[in-house]
Design a protein around this motif. Sequence first.
Motif: not given
Length: 425
Positions: A347-348, A351-352, A363
């Motif tokens: 998830v990190e 989100n980046s 993604y």
Amino acid sequence: MKKQIVVALALLVSTISFAQKSELKAAEKAIKSGNYADAKSAIQSAESLIGSADAKTKAKFYFLKGKAFYATGTVSNEDIETAIESFDKAKEVEAQAGKLKYTQDINTIKGEMLNSVLTTAQTDLQNKEYMKSSANFEKAYKMSPSDTLYLYYAASTAVTAQDYVTSLKYYEELRDLGYEGRGFQYYALNKETGEEELFDNKVLRDASLKGGSHIAPKDKPTPSKSAEIVKNIALIHITNGDNEKALAAMKEARDQNPDDLGLLISEANVQLKMGNRDRFKELMQEATQKDPNNAELQYNLGVIAAEAGENDSARKYYEKAISLDPSYTDAYNNMAVLILSGEKSIVEEMNSLGTSSADNKRYDELRAERQKLYESAIPFLETTLKLKPKNIQAAQTLMNIYSATAQTDKFKAMKARVEELEAGN
């Protein structure tokens, strides 16, 4: 002249005897009226005269002294100790004289004392007044030194209160006494829920069996607490910044019990706490060599490895625990937790990412990776819920995963189940 001396001595003895009885009557009267301060004062006045008294008077003196110092039970540990010593002395005098006037009353009072203190200790514990609870459990131990379990409770509640000075004192006393705390836990299967339940004691479990609400009783032995005690002594030393004392405590225990698996694991915990990861790994390997077919050991090693961030090792330990005991619910649950812990980094990274075509492609790859992660956790959560139908956390996690993986029917069914479990709580 000799006759005069004899008469004088006789008068002196008579005077002392009268003084003893007078003070004892005053103490007895004060106790009956609830004036324990006056009772103690009268007892102290009689104490210097009691050495020459007969057995009957001595027994009464020690009986009344015990009652005066115990008062209503809301007294210091020192007064409790004085009361117990006095009661025991009264019983000893009566046993030697062969006349048991106060012995039965003393046994009854000591039983009431112990029950009252234990009730207070339990109430304090429920109210999260841990130091009060600890003090009362220690008081119960003073009343009944053969029941070392009370001293163990005093130590553990002091730890909960973070009073490490007190807890260390009690743990070291337990260690020196050679306390092990072996016993049994009493289980039975709830006919309505199909779950195995733990009872506080055998009497309650057997009553449920007789009442027909439970079946299939099991008595499971509890392991020795000696390893836990030494581990806690070591951890308290670490908390106090005394690493050398911690290692010395573990070394002494292991030197005395080189084959004790619990102590080995405790030392591993201490080494991990001190940041000695290499030594920790060595000890873990030694533990698995000593007892490779112990499912509980494998599970505990998995927990320790997971806490240390050794996820691959943790997974192997959990898998081993499950293979040794296919009904080990916590191993399935922790496997799911371990798998899902990998979601954070995914998830990190998602989100980046930006909006470029390369980022969009990455993604989609990460989303597919997360999907696989969810799917791999599902079987472990489903088994957890099968083994423990009321595990609401497993049910909630499954509900969320079914939603995230677009398993609509399963999501709706699990949502209804979660609502049912929440209503039951």
